[in-house]
Design an enzyme around this catalytic site. Sequence first.
Site, mmCIF file in Angstrom:
data_model
loop_
_atom_site.group_PDB
_atom_site.id
_atom_site.type_symbol
_atom_site.label_atom_id
_atom_site.label_comp_id
_atom_site.label_asym_id
_atom_site.label_seq_id
_atom_site.Cartn_x
_atom_site.Cartn_y
_atom_site.Cartn_z
ATOM 1 N N ASP A 4 0.668 -1.237 0.487
ATOM 2 C CA ASP A 4 0.020 0.023 -0.220
ATOM 3 C C ASP A 4 0.701 1.359 -0.080
ATOM 4 O O ASP A 4 1.619 1.579 1.016
ATOM 5 C CB ASP A 4 -0.983 -0.278 1.583
ATOM 6 C CG ASP A 4 -1.380 1.464 1.377
ATOM 7 O OD1 ASP A 4 -1.509 2.678 1.407
ATOM 8 O OD2 ASP A 4 -3.528 0.716 0.533
ATOM 9 N N ARG A 5 0.857 2.202 -1.094
ATOM 10 C CA ARG A 5 2.075 3.188 -0.835
ATOM 11 C C ARG A 5 1.450 4.194 0.056
ATOM 12 O O ARG A 5 2.475 5.135 0.383
ATOM 13 C CB ARG A 5 0.965 3.892 -2.724
ATOM 14 C CG ARG A 5 2.164 2.794 -3.297
ATOM 15 C CD ARG A 5 1.327 1.693 -4.075
ATOM 16 N NE ARG A 5 -0.302 1.929 -4.454
ATOM 17 C CZ ARG A 5 -0.286 1.067 -4.718
ATOM 18 N NH1 ARG A 5 -0.054 -0.449 -4.066
ATOM 19 N NH2 ARG A 5 -1.797 0.857 -4.598
ATOM 20 N N THR A 6 0.270 4.863 0.231
ATOM 21 C CA THR A 6 -0.609 5.776 1.107
ATOM 22 C C THR A 6 0.255 5.578 2.275
ATOM 23 O O THR A 6 0.891 6.104 3.504
ATOM 24 C CB THR A 6 -1.486 5.687 1.527
ATOM 25 O OG1 THR A 6 -2.435 6.365 0.380
ATOM 26 C CG2 THR A 6 -1.983 6.396 2.424
ATOM 27 N N CYS B 79 -1.305 4.369 -11.351
ATOM 28 C CA CYS B 79 -1.244 5.254 -9.438
ATOM 29 C C CYS B 79 -1.056 6.099 -9.483
ATOM 30 O O CYS B 79 0.277 6.440 -10.172
ATOM 31 C CB CYS B 79 -0.621 3.749 -8.942
ATOM 32 S SG CYS B 79 -0.780 3.917 -7.547
ATOM 33 N N ASN B 80 -1.324 7.085 -9.216
ATOM 34 C CA ASN B 80 -1.041 8.737 -8.223
ATOM 35 C C ASN B 80 -0.181 8.436 -7.203
ATOM 36 O O ASN B 80 1.166 9.314 -7.684
ATOM 37 C CB ASN B 80 -2.268 9.582 -7.780
ATOM 38 C CG ASN B 80 -3.492 9.857 -9.296
ATOM 39 O OD1 ASN B 80 -2.976 11.196 -10.029
ATOM 40 N ND2 ASN B 80 -4.347 9.033 -10.032
ATOM 41 N N THR B 81 -0.481 7.815 -6.647
ATOM 42 C CA THR B 81 -0.273 6.992 -5.268
ATOM 43 C C THR B 81 2.422 7.675 -5.779
ATOM 44 O O THR B 81 2.429 7.108 -4.872
ATOM 45 C CB THR B 81 -0.784 6.761 -4.064
ATOM 46 O OG1 THR B 81 -1.666 7.145 -3.843
ATOM 47 C CG2 THR B 81 0.412 7.478 -3.050
ATOM 48 N N ALA B 82 1.515 5.994 -6.364
ATOM 49 C CA ALA B 82 3.204 5.394 -6.524
ATOM 50 C C ALA B 82 4.246 6.928 -7.179
ATOM 51 O O ALA B 82 5.330 5.818 -7.083
ATOM 52 C CB ALA B 82 2.713 4.210 -7.491
ATOM 53 N N THR C 97 -5.972 10.211 -2.158
ATOM 54 C CA THR C 97 -5.517 9.240 -1.101
ATOM 55 C C THR C 97 -4.862 9.862 -0.343
ATOM 56 O O THR C 97 -4.060 11.184 -0.780
ATOM 57 C CB THR C 97 -4.658 7.501 -1.400
ATOM 58 O OG1 THR C 97 -3.760 8.162 -2.298
ATOM 59 C CG2 THR C 97 -5.222 6.853 -2.984
ATOM 60 N N LYS D 95 -12.043 0.596 -4.362
ATOM 61 C CA LYS D 95 -10.850 -1.125 -4.565
ATOM 62 C C LYS D 95 -12.040 -1.785 -4.507
ATOM 63 O O LYS D 95 -11.442 -3.499 -5.208
ATOM 64 C CB LYS D 95 -10.346 -0.347 -3.754
ATOM 65 C CG LYS D 95 -9.006 0.442 -4.062
ATOM 66 C CD LYS D 95 -7.695 0.880 -3.627
ATOM 67 C CE LYS D 95 -6.874 1.440 -3.632
ATOM 68 N NZ LYS D 95 -6.022 1.241 -4.763
ATOM 69 N N CYS E 231 -7.234 9.761 -7.815
ATOM 70 C CA CYS E 231 -6.512 8.653 -7.118
ATOM 71 C C CYS E 231 -7.785 7.932 -8.665
ATOM 72 O O CYS E 231 -8.633 8.405 -8.535
ATOM 73 C CB CYS E 231 -7.461 8.218 -6.114
ATOM 74 S SG CYS E 231 -7.098 6.403 -6.011
#
Length: 265
Positions: free
Chosen positions: A76-78, A111-114, A155, A195, A225
């Site tokens: 999980d990136r967050t 994936c934005n957070t990545a 996120t 998700k 996201c």
Amino acid sequence: MTLTSAPSLGGSRAAPLLPREPSSAKPAAAEVIGVLGGMGPAATADFYAKLVRLTPAASDQDHPKVVIWGDPTIPDRTLALQGQGPDPSLWLLRGASVLREAGATMLAIPCNTAHAFLPAISAQLGLPVVHMIEETGAYLHTRMPHIHSVGVLATTGTVQSSLYQDWLAGLGVNVIVPDPETQDSLVMPAIRELKAGRSGVEVTAALAAAAHLVDAGAQVVIAGCTEVPLGLAQDQTPATLIDPTTVLAVALLRRAGHEPIDPTP
């Protein structure tokens, strides 16, 4: 964490990963799009569907070559950005390696957070990255130059790492994000539900969060996201919804030598 924490290929191959093109095959474009996905699986499938839909093709052979590595085991990136989980960088590097071996010549990460982890590992990826957030900034700059204030539904990891804030600040665009209470009570629950494949009451919560951003002065809302477009349609939101995965698909097609179909109504 050591390199052994990431999964390994294991074993050697007696034959190339991809067979040689048959001599009678239609010559293909040199570019091969590599998609580093699985974050999450439904968002990856949605992204590929957009890539197909935006290709001006009359036959199968008119589409670009695409290699997809969908790895849902990427941490999980967050949680990683909050110091509550393992760093996903090794998994991202592993995925880039698989895509390189499969013939990819450029890399897309839906994936934005990545993207928060890319500065530390970009030199090791071995492929040029078509940067989704950078492309979204370029889209706003060229297609919507009158926009000076945008809202971002994303996120907590994306928000706290200032991904959109940093990229858009250089273009003179102000970014509005939900206050912490709205982020925790509306946005993140909606993302988790999407998700999980559910789109009921939490989508209503996401709409309320979008309205919150518009009330705070956002002229448009960025679906920051990749799960957000799975639950929110353009005609539902109180302002124009910018979908970075669509922007990314357009940018990739152009780099692969295709003039994409205009996704705007």
